[in-house]
Design an enzyme around this catalytic site. Sequence first.
Site, PDB file in Angstrom:
ATOM      1  CD  GLU A  28      -2.677   1.455   0.136  1.00 61.48           C
ATOM      2  OE1 GLU A  28      -2.619   2.583  -0.405  1.00 61.48           O
ATOM      3  OE2 GLU A  28      -3.385   0.531  -0.295  1.00 61.48           O
ATOM      4  CD  GLU A  71     -10.751  -3.558  -2.483  1.00 64.39           C
ATOM      5  OE1 GLU A  71     -11.957  -3.475  -2.770  1.00 64.39           O
ATOM      6  OE2 GLU A  71     -10.339  -3.535  -1.316  1.00 64.39           O
ATOM      7  CD  GLU A 111     -11.582   3.410  -9.088  1.00 66.72           C
ATOM      8  OE1 GLU A 111     -10.878   2.693  -8.327  1.00 66.72           O
ATOM      9  OE2 GLU A 111     -12.697   3.845  -8.748  1.00 66.72           O
TER      10      GLU A 111
END
Length: 596
Positions: free
Chosen positions: A350, A393, A402
Amino acid sequence: MGDPVCGVEYKSFSHIEKDHLEIFNNQKFAFVSVPLSLKNEKYEFQPLEIYNYNFEWGTKVIGVIPDNINVDSEDVEIHSKSVNLLKKTFKLASYVGVNTVMLNLDNDRNTNLARMCAYHLHESHGRPLWIRINVSKDSDCDWRKWNNFLSLLPENQNKIGLVLELSEEVPSDQDMMRWYSEVLLGLSISTSLFVANKGGYPVLRREFQELLSKSFKKKVQVIVHGEDIHGLGMDAYQKYIYHLYENKEPSSVYEEFSRGYEELLQIPLQPLKDNLDNSTYEIFEKDPIKYKQYEEAVYQILLDRGSPVPGGEPTQQVVMVVGAGRGPLVRSSLNASRRSKIPVKVYAVEKNESALIILRNLVKDPFFSEVTIIDSDMRDWEPPEKADILVSELLGSFSDNELSPECLDGAQRLMKSDGLSVPCQYTSYLAPISSRKLYNNVANQPSDSTHEDPFHLGYVVRMQCVNLLDKVKSCFNFHHPNKDSVIDNTRHISLEFTSDSESVLHGFAGYFDAQLYRDVYISTHPDTHSQDMFSWFPMFFPIKQPQLVRQGEKIVIDFWRVVEPTKVWYEWALSEPVPQAIHNSRGVTYWIGLFS
């Protein structure tokens, strides 16, 4: 709406005089419709005495134009008197301050009427105007009359509402879908359509009950009018309408979650360019379906890859969750490991510093002991080992909007040669739609320095009052890992549709489905929508000039996905039945950034 909005219409002063205490004091109805002038053969202006009462005119009263006015009459005298009477009734409406003005659209030609309504809308500063149409057996003729009138208005179309006067014949579902897409605000129901039940109370036939039940979900109001033919008072009809509302089909999880978002335009997220905030993560994590599907996909992969041979031990699998956010996919992967009894080692990758705080607190729990937190962009990280399973996701409402393809293409080097991606492929879809409300919402979007023209953007929208003019067709497909020798995520497609009804084309709805693994899918496609999943609303790609299409007429759209080193954007153009300029050419209005 929390409750149905049910009003009553009084067409003569004798009724109003008899019931004025109920109107003004009890207010059992949400609003009342009353004539602005009594109908008479001489076209004389005769305002009702009710306008002498002190009342909440601005919230509780709809002023109704006499239905014998015909400003488009070829009879010079009728035309002249009608114009004079309409001007006076409009002035009274503005002076008294009624909430809304309603008029009946009875004639085939309404050019002068549209002109006078345009003046009224301007002078009343856009106070709402409702147009009532009698529903006949010829639904195309009814719709054409409405559309021609609306097309004549030079401005303030968003202030026009539609009311349908129901007849004995209930409109078909297809006809109602077209009406719902036309900013339908009310159903006008005569007391003559009610029948008495065994107890003598007024009720509606089953077909009308089903129509109202569907209409309540579209926030359509009800106006009851006519004589009290059942002798129980007008509020008996109101009580029955409320009874129908209370016993309508319950809302789905999707409908409950999306309440308040209907037809609300949202600019798509750019999680690659911008870090998501905590509230956005929290909303997505409430989805009851998405993470169950992800868990099921990882579970099946673990059984296929890690199950032990007879007498052996299960093989540990390396799972990399890229774009881990606050950890829901990490949890899903661990749940799949517990269910399958296949051990895993999880890397949670992340780049959002705020989300990393949550992740680091999460791994203090023993349940997450197999998890390693990685502070990095997935495209830059150099892993100590390769992944058996890459989980992400990164999908948007139009699948790739996205930038999932660019992210996962850059991250597939993290995978073993036989590694699997979840999702393994996804497809976007398009369908031509009619939606007056969506078009008006776009037209009334304020321009700013970032988005110069609101018609050159795609919007995320919870579509409710929309009419699909043909079946949904596939647009772009992406698969992972991408083994192409040269990876190219630019796309172009020309899609041909056939309109199933006469309508106005306002743009295209975008959907997607994604194969997570084998038969495990998530979908927003209208025919295969994952039940109760609400993480994604559809996309809306508007066209600047609404296009009238006839039943059976061909609709052709060209759609492009353009990729440059720092950004990606879409372009789209209607080429049939009438060519229009390309929308968002060169990404001048909207693009999706590849870097933060």
